[in-house]
Design a protein around this motif. Sequence first.
Motif, PDB file in Angstrom:
ATOM      1  N   LEU A 145       3.793 -10.313   5.275  1.00 59.92           N
ATOM      2  CA  LEU A 145       3.717  -9.322   4.587  1.00 59.92           C
ATOM      3  C   LEU A 145       2.724  -8.954   3.782  1.00 59.92           C
ATOM      4  O   LEU A 145       2.394  -7.812   3.669  1.00 59.92           O
ATOM      5  N   GLY A 146       1.941 -10.052   3.060  1.00 57.07           N
ATOM      6  CA  GLY A 146       0.939  -9.582   2.214  1.00 57.07           C
ATOM      7  C   GLY A 146      -0.348  -9.229   3.232  1.00 57.07           C
ATOM      8  O   GLY A 146      -0.722  -8.394   2.741  1.00 57.07           O
ATOM      9  N   THR A 147      -0.753  -9.799   3.901  1.00 59.59           N
ATOM     10  CA  THR A 147      -2.006  -9.573   4.619  1.00 59.59           C
ATOM     11  C   THR A 147      -1.027  -7.953   5.543  1.00 59.59           C
ATOM     12  O   THR A 147      -2.353  -7.299   5.617  1.00 59.59           O
ATOM     13  N   LYS A 148      -0.314  -7.381   6.106  1.00 55.88           N
ATOM     14  CA  LYS A 148       0.373  -6.716   6.342  1.00 55.88           C
ATOM     15  C   LYS A 148       0.251  -5.648   5.448  1.00 55.88           C
ATOM     16  O   LYS A 148      -0.270  -4.316   5.626  1.00 55.88           O
ATOM     17  N   ALA A 149       0.600  -5.739   4.156  1.00 58.43           N
ATOM     18  CA  ALA A 149       0.423  -4.209   2.614  1.00 58.43           C
ATOM     19  C   ALA A 149      -0.459  -4.109   2.577  1.00 58.43           C
ATOM     20  O   ALA A 149      -1.085  -2.969   1.838  1.00 58.43           O
ATOM     21  N   PHE A 150      -2.070  -5.144   3.323  1.00 56.46           N
ATOM     22  CA  PHE A 150      -3.328  -4.823   2.712  1.00 56.46           C
ATOM     23  C   PHE A 150      -4.244  -4.434   3.769  1.00 56.46           C
ATOM     24  O   PHE A 150      -4.736  -3.462   3.488  1.00 56.46           O
ATOM     25  N   LEU A 151      -3.776  -4.621   4.919  1.00 53.91           N
ATOM     26  CA  LEU A 151      -4.288  -4.443   6.202  1.00 53.91           C
ATOM     27  C   LEU A 151      -3.659  -3.551   7.449  1.00 53.91           C
ATOM     28  O   LEU A 151      -4.312  -3.531   7.915  1.00 53.91           O
ATOM     29  N   ALA A 152      -2.158  -3.389   7.636  1.00 48.73           N
ATOM     30  CA  ALA A 152      -1.593  -2.769   8.571  1.00 48.73           C
ATOM     31  C   ALA A 152      -1.828  -1.409   8.304  1.00 48.73           C
ATOM     32  O   ALA A 152      -2.110  -0.824   7.225  1.00 48.73           O
ATOM     33  N   SER A 153      -1.263  -0.667   9.509  1.00 45.66           N
ATOM     34  CA  SER A 153      -1.525   0.522   9.603  1.00 45.66           C
ATOM     35  C   SER A 153       0.099   1.042   8.739  1.00 45.66           C
ATOM     36  O   SER A 153      -0.862   2.852   8.445  1.00 45.66           O
ATOM     37  N   ARG A 154       0.316   0.255   8.961  1.00 48.16           N
ATOM     38  CA  ARG A 154       2.215   0.946   7.870  1.00 48.16           C
ATOM     39  C   ARG A 154       1.862   0.215   6.562  1.00 48.16           C
ATOM     40  O   ARG A 154       2.912  -0.170   6.274  1.00 48.16           O
ATOM     41  N   LYS A 155       0.671   0.741   6.307  1.00 47.13           N
ATOM     42  CA  LYS A 155       0.802   0.171   4.282  1.00 47.13           C
ATOM     43  C   LYS A 155       2.085  -0.332   3.762  1.00 47.13           C
ATOM     44  O   LYS A 155       2.482  -0.870   3.235  1.00 47.13           O
ATOM     45  N   GLU A 156       2.382   1.450   3.315  1.00 47.78           N
ATOM     46  CA  GLU A 156       3.471   1.902   2.891  1.00 47.78           C
ATOM     47  C   GLU A 156       4.410   0.593   2.919  1.00 47.78           C
ATOM     48  O   GLU A 156       4.851   0.616   2.252  1.00 47.78           O
ATOM     49  N   MET A 157       5.239   0.519   3.868  1.00 46.08           N
ATOM     50  CA  MET A 157       6.035   0.442   4.561  1.00 46.08           C
ATOM     51  C   MET A 157       6.164  -1.457   4.181  1.00 46.08           C
ATOM     52  O   MET A 157       6.937  -1.582   3.328  1.00 46.08           O
ATOM     53  N   PHE A 158       5.320  -2.201   4.585  1.00 49.25           N
ATOM     54  CA  PHE A 158       4.894  -3.152   4.301  1.00 49.25           C
ATOM     55  C   PHE A 158       4.185  -3.342   2.816  1.00 49.25           C
ATOM     56  O   PHE A 158       5.186  -4.557   1.817  1.00 49.25           O
ATOM     57  N   ARG A 159       3.982  -2.650   2.092  1.00 54.38           N
ATOM     58  CA  ARG A 159       4.320  -3.239   0.645  1.00 54.38           C
ATOM     59  C   ARG A 159       5.610  -3.347  -0.287  1.00 54.38           C
ATOM     60  O   ARG A 159       6.110  -3.980  -1.014  1.00 54.38           O
ATOM     61  N   GLU A 160       6.378  -2.262   0.426  1.00 57.52           N
ATOM     62  CA  GLU A 160       8.070  -1.765  -0.231  1.00 57.52           C
ATOM     63  C   GLU A 160       8.201  -3.534   0.532  1.00 57.52           C
ATOM     64  O   GLU A 160       9.378  -3.855  -0.677  1.00 57.52           O
ATOM     65  N   GLU A 161       7.599  -3.883   1.306  1.00 60.24           N
ATOM     66  CA  GLU A 161       8.861  -5.086   2.721  1.00 60.24           C
ATOM     67  C   GLU A 161       8.303  -6.713   1.180  1.00 60.24           C
ATOM     68  O   GLU A 161       8.540  -7.376   0.636  1.00 60.24           O
ATOM     69  N   VAL A 162       6.846  -6.650   0.883  1.00 66.18           N
ATOM     70  CA  VAL A 162       6.211  -7.766   0.201  1.00 66.18           C
ATOM     71  C   VAL A 162       7.089  -7.841  -0.949  1.00 66.18           C
ATOM     72  O   VAL A 162       6.526  -8.490  -1.879  1.00 66.18           O
ATOM     73  N   LEU A 163       6.887  -6.424  -1.932  1.00 65.88           N
ATOM     74  CA  LEU A 163       7.377  -6.784  -3.507  1.00 65.88           C
ATOM     75  C   LEU A 163       8.962  -7.007  -3.387  1.00 65.88           C
ATOM     76  O   LEU A 163       9.611  -7.646  -4.354  1.00 65.88           O
ATOM     77  N   ALA A 164       9.638  -6.255  -2.571  1.00 62.01           N
ATOM     78  CA  ALA A 164      11.561  -7.282  -2.011  1.00 62.01           C
ATOM     79  C   ALA A 164      11.230  -8.743  -1.919  1.00 62.01           C
ATOM     80  O   ALA A 164      11.832  -8.960  -2.099  1.00 62.01           O
ATOM     81  N   ALA A 165      10.026  -8.598  -0.905  1.00 59.90           N
ATOM     82  CA  ALA A 165      10.750 -10.177  -1.094  1.00 59.90           C
ATOM     83  C   ALA A 165       9.664 -11.371  -1.917  1.00 59.90           C
ATOM     84  O   ALA A 165      10.345 -12.282  -2.688  1.00 59.90           O
ATOM     85  N   LEU A 166       9.065 -10.399  -3.204  1.00 54.83           N
ATOM     86  CA  LEU A 166       8.749 -11.284  -4.397  1.00 54.83           C
ATOM     87  C   LEU A 166       9.431 -10.832  -5.428  1.00 54.83           C
ATOM     88  O   LEU A 166      10.474 -11.349  -6.015  1.00 54.83           O
ATOM     89  N   VAL A 167      10.661  -9.855  -5.326  1.00 51.24           N
ATOM     90  CA  VAL A 167      12.328  -9.567  -6.061  1.00 51.24           C
ATOM     91  C   VAL A 167      13.431 -11.063  -5.033  1.00 51.24           C
ATOM     92  O   VAL A 167      13.724 -11.814  -6.573  1.00 51.24           O
ATOM     93  N   MET A 168      12.950 -11.218  -4.120  1.00 55.20           N
ATOM     94  CA  MET A 168      13.785 -12.447  -3.224  1.00 55.20           C
ATOM     95  C   MET A 168      13.665 -13.655  -4.693  1.00 55.20           C
ATOM     96  O   MET A 168      14.553 -14.659  -4.844  1.00 55.20           O
ATOM     97  N   ALA A 169      12.221 -13.898  -4.716  1.00 53.07           N
ATOM     98  CA  ALA A 169      12.600 -15.010  -5.143  1.00 53.07           C
ATOM     99  C   ALA A 169      11.785 -15.053  -6.610  1.00 53.07           C
ATOM    100  O   ALA A 169      13.101 -15.816  -6.649  1.00 53.07           O
ATOM    101  N   GLU A 170      11.941 -14.069  -6.966  1.00 56.29           N
ATOM    102  CA  GLU A 170      12.477 -14.104  -8.378  1.00 56.29           C
ATOM    103  C   GLU A 170      14.129 -14.329  -8.924  1.00 56.29           C
ATOM    104  O   GLU A 170      14.204 -15.376 -10.157  1.00 56.29           O
ATOM    105  N   ARG A 171      14.745 -13.903  -7.832  1.00 58.05           N
ATOM    106  CA  ARG A 171      15.833 -14.183  -8.329  1.00 58.05           C
ATOM    107  C   ARG A 171      16.431 -15.279  -8.066  1.00 58.05           C
ATOM    108  O   ARG A 171      17.524 -15.356  -7.487  1.00 58.05           O
ATOM    109  N   GLY A 172      15.334 -16.419  -7.326  1.00 59.96           N
ATOM    110  CA  GLY A 172      16.092 -17.689  -6.585  1.00 59.96           C
ATOM    111  C   GLY A 172      16.410 -17.664  -5.430  1.00 59.96           C
ATOM    112  O   GLY A 172      17.008 -18.561  -5.774  1.00 59.96           O
ATOM    113  N   ARG A 173      16.522 -16.327  -4.493  1.00 60.09           N
ATOM    114  CA  ARG A 173      17.245 -16.716  -3.691  1.00 60.09           C
ATOM    115  C   ARG A 173      16.703 -17.753  -2.326  1.00 60.09           C
ATOM    116  O   ARG A 173      17.689 -18.367  -1.321  1.00 60.09           O
TER     117      ARG A 173
END
Length: 403
Positions: A145-173
Amino acid sequence: MALLLLAIAPLPAAAQSIDRQFRTWLETDLWPSAKAQGVTRATFETAFAGIAPNLKLPDLVLPGQKPQTPKMQHQAEFGSPGAYFAENTVRGVTAGGRTRSGTHARTLAALEKTTGVPLGIVLAIWGRESGFGRAKIPYDAFEVLGTKAFLASRKEMFREEVLAALVMAERGRIPPRSMKSSWAGALGQPQFMPTSYLKYAADGDGDGRADIWTSEADTLASIANYLKAHGWVRGRDWGFEVTVPASVSCALEGPDRGKPIAEWARTGVARIGGKSFPAHELKGEGYLMMPAGRNGPAFLVTPNFYVLKDYNESDLYALFVGHAGDRIQYGDRTFSNGWGTVAKLYRSDIAAMQRGLETLGYDVGGADGLPGFRTRRSIGEWQARNGLAPTCFPDAALVKRLR
């Protein structure tokens, strides 16, 4: 070949430069956004510890390059939709589903009671997505997700996903290094993207967390919850295989051309094998679905079919899940009508035909080389207007005339 590889493979110095740019991007761009969503510095650093861009992932645009327009898979062959329903694949899902319907009988019964989603549908999705958890899901989600948020052609979509993954980690999921994904960033056994996990992942085993990586009960509960949240209609089927008389145009296909099933029946559309449509379905909306036009089986589908498409935006995927779900619950039965053969065509041929139809004013849903329902019915409408018997499916002669 060696020269080609040198031309496309990043040199070590270039890779090091991309890695430095990635670390800068993490610090100056992604971190402020993560912090604004309540992610702590400790969680952020743990998530990206030792992570570098994975330049082997597809759909990347390296710094200094312009996005490359795909060549529409010009040499990718276009085949019969029937290939998606290879009997060994369907049997693998249905046999595995029946075994697990016994193992998880109590969980599945409870889920059907609370969500209305039949056990066969839930099991078919589980089997199709991850082979009931047996498929390897080897990637580090933050690397992908980090690679794709930084380099993919659909950066904004993957940016939203990597931020969601960080929220998951923060909440201890789930600890970051345990967050395994596909190469596209889909997580766990049901293959949820992180945003879907946050919205729909459910605790099926009562331990207070939704672990879609190792808990089968949580996986089942999450799939059922996803479908319920997307509008699964309790008590309705997903659809029925039917025969469509020549008097009913195949160009009537599509979710925007529905009418009550009783009305379809009055036009001569009938269930295969002489069966009647269930009485409770007759007043409900039905939609003609002919994935191979007149060259294969036809279906009347319900709104639940399009809920399955919300899980994966593919007619064939939704049909596979519905068909496999029926076989899990009611026993093996193949489609009554076989899939026709397709002359050797490439996806580029289909895309050229689609562009030809667009030039004539037809809405084909985009010239992507894949004949979705808008393309199929456009073919049928063009054929009827030009004195041909509508087939609603590409063939070599049609491609030649329209490209």
